[in-house]
Design an enzyme around this catalytic site. Sequence first.
Site, PDB file in Angstrom:
ATOM      1  CG  ASP A   1      -2.077   0.935   1.126  1.00 28.51           C
ATOM      2  OD1 ASP A   1      -2.522   1.201  -0.007  1.00 28.51           O
ATOM      3  OD2 ASP A   1      -2.562   1.408   2.166  1.00 28.51           O
TER       4      ASP A   1
ATOM      5  CD  GLU B   1      -0.333   5.192  -4.240  1.00 30.58           C
ATOM      6  OE1 GLU B   1      -1.037   4.181  -4.371  1.00 30.58           O
ATOM      7  OE2 GLU B   1       0.085   5.593  -3.145  1.00 30.58           O
TER       8      GLU B   1
ATOM      9  CG  ASP C   1      -8.022   4.538  -0.092  1.00 28.30           C
ATOM     10  OD1 ASP C   1      -7.954   3.316   0.122  1.00 28.30           O
ATOM     11  OD2 ASP C   1      -7.133   5.328   0.257  1.00 28.30           O
TER      12      ASP C   1
END
Length: 825
Positions: free
Chosen positions: A417, A420, A491
């Site tokens: 997670d 990015e 999300d």
Amino acid sequence: MSSKNNRLVKLKFYVLFFACVGAFNITNAQSPVKGIGKVTGAVISDQTINITTDNAYERITVYSANIIRVRIDKKKLADDFSYAVISQPQKVKTAITQNVQEITIVTDSLKAVIKKAPFAIIFYTPNGDVINEDETGLTTSWVNESVTTYKKMQDGERFIGLGEKTGGLDRRGNGYTNWNTDSFGYSTGQDPIYSTIPFYIGIHHSLNYGIFMDNTYQSDFNFGASNNRFSSFGARGGEMNYYFIYHTHIADIISSYTALTGRMKMPPLWSLGYQQNRYSYYPETEVFRIAQTLREKKIPADGITLDIHYMDHYKVFTWDKDRFPNPLAMTNKLKDMGFKLTVIVDPGVKVEKGYGVYDRGAKENIFIKYPDSTNYSGEVWPGWCNFPDFTNPKGRAWWGNEMKKYGQDGISGIWNDMNEIATWGQKMPDNIIFDYDGKKASHLQSRDVYALQMARASYEGAKVAFNKRPFVLTRAGYAGLQRYSAIWTGDNRSEDSHMLAGVRLLNSMGLSGVPFTGMDIGGFTGNPSQSLYARWIQIGAFNPYFRNHTAVNTKASEPWTYGEEVLEIARNYISLRYKLLPYLYSTFYEATQNGHPVMRSLAIDYTFDKNVYDGQFENEYQFGSAFLVAPFEGDAKFGKIYFPAGKWYDLYTGNVQNGNEQKLVEVTTHKLPVYVKESSIIPMQSLVQSTSEKPTDTLTVNVYNGGIRNEFVYYEDDGESYSYESGAYYKRAITFDPAAKAISFNKAEGSFASKFKNIKLVLHGFNALSSIKLNGNAATINDDFISFLTPISKFDPQGSANAVEGESVKSIVLKNDNNSFTISY
């Protein structure tokens, strides 16, 4: 006028004229847009052409009979390097010729013509039809360091794919940016979001092609946004580097693209089961409560996931010992209950001396850095963190070594997670330096590939640490991520529009070479209504990755938290998912062989049917080759469905619907509209509560009558090891041939023994059948009844019970030996 005055006038004219010409030349010389120019030289060598132009260098390579690679740069081309492409050019029959005006490349499948004045490329079919061409006058050019290639937009051209991009199926009229972004609660039209796959498919005039631009800088794709002249693709730095792919079928374009960028390995069987997640389940007593409730309420499930609250102050590779005092004992108990545990990992490593993970990382010097060699620090969950350089082989090895602790603790899945990279403020500086496998690159070039390399490090580390197939999940990635990881859509929100947008995102990633995809069922942010949750979990049963997940401070979102009716609906569809595991596992095997997605946009098989791009129908998709799924909002009472060419069976009743028709159907909360394509072959098993539980010894093979020949490759292995790579699998092709009036089972391949001792062949749409033969000998055929759902209870005591919904079928039970056999009718 005197001759003297005439001379003065002429003099002034020429001065003015040459001044203007000079100004014009100066303007051209200083133009902010630098074109590629004319070809000044070309050297042909086997399947490669090296070209020089006025302002650039080019290399054109025949990569296969169906793929031509184009490289262009203002300077001499650098050594070749890619994180995405893992294949080498194939030796194929190629003819390359040139004359004063052009260079021509011809393979068995494709023709390309390179114009010389100026440099421009046109791709043709072998029959001479234009597939794709550079836009005259624009071709390829630079604005500062940004390079863009402009393509003529053909009449009626559609554009699909481009990975994890919001919006409609047909991307014409829109522009997109690739820049991996932490997009909490993103809107259904937001761009960019988490992941980058710079590969799209163009469709026009009964032709289709693919273009993959392999450049990891921030990139932009324009499909006629703010212009009516061109489509374009470009990057903010680096060279223009793209692969042009041509086939007559989109499925083959996807196969060629994944031949370039790689295909997934077989996933662990348990990862295809239902996964119960939350941000967060803690302490361990809560984890056990969830596991026990799933079992008590007969909700099949295989996975539970721990979010960041399992860590000691959110520090990666640690446990909060108050909440989880004995991780190994916990995972062992969960395994006894049929559950595997997945844990989240974030790339940020807290800057804290005495924290072993940080100390070892600092000692190995594996963190990304500023130009002055100090480690970059950004703030995330644990506080100020340094970030491993996953573009450094040493950094990947260090991460894999840290993974050993999870192997010792009995973990089965790794969830990557925040990769990015996400940091508070979401503004990492451009001047951070990455190793880029020894080539050194700035943040501008490295950001979009960082998550891919983190997923790679996690996969390679977990494979060793777990000593079996790991489940790896990522939030972000780049082209080629399918080699290492599944991906989910981040999300999302608890809204109908997000549920349907998620369907399109998964379909788009399937078009872009990623088979193992999912979304947060029920939505991550917010609280879904009962009807929305029920519909979403029905759709989730027909997603490749089936994950229920919700955020902290939201309503609990386990199936039993929405009341008895929703619980029964959820149980029905999760149970159906488990019965379909033989079909689903075989479909994943297909993905490992040809790159075809599990969840398939109708554009793959019905490319030139305009209805599949209609906003009313663009959410419809196929689940594998057999199922047509029609998603609708949770509270929808009626919905319009488009049935493509062919014949379609209602999954629940067996009623037949003809293709090339639109139909308004009643939609209820209890059922998701699902249909089965004619001639489909669907293997199923008895219901189990987890994949650790053995089904009964009979494999049910459903065959749906139809007018087209079909083959399905049934596949089994042990579901957890890599022994299948050494031949330990069970595989057999099953063929339905309506012309021969036969259903054939080929001889089984591989050394693995099937877990099924018997085969029950169930024939749908064969109601008039009265006799059947097995290998030419008469066999007994049975009248049977089949139902895929359990009726939802009538909760009003005064109400009558809901009737069982199903269909009458024919069936025959056979011994499942490894020899070939044929059923004729």
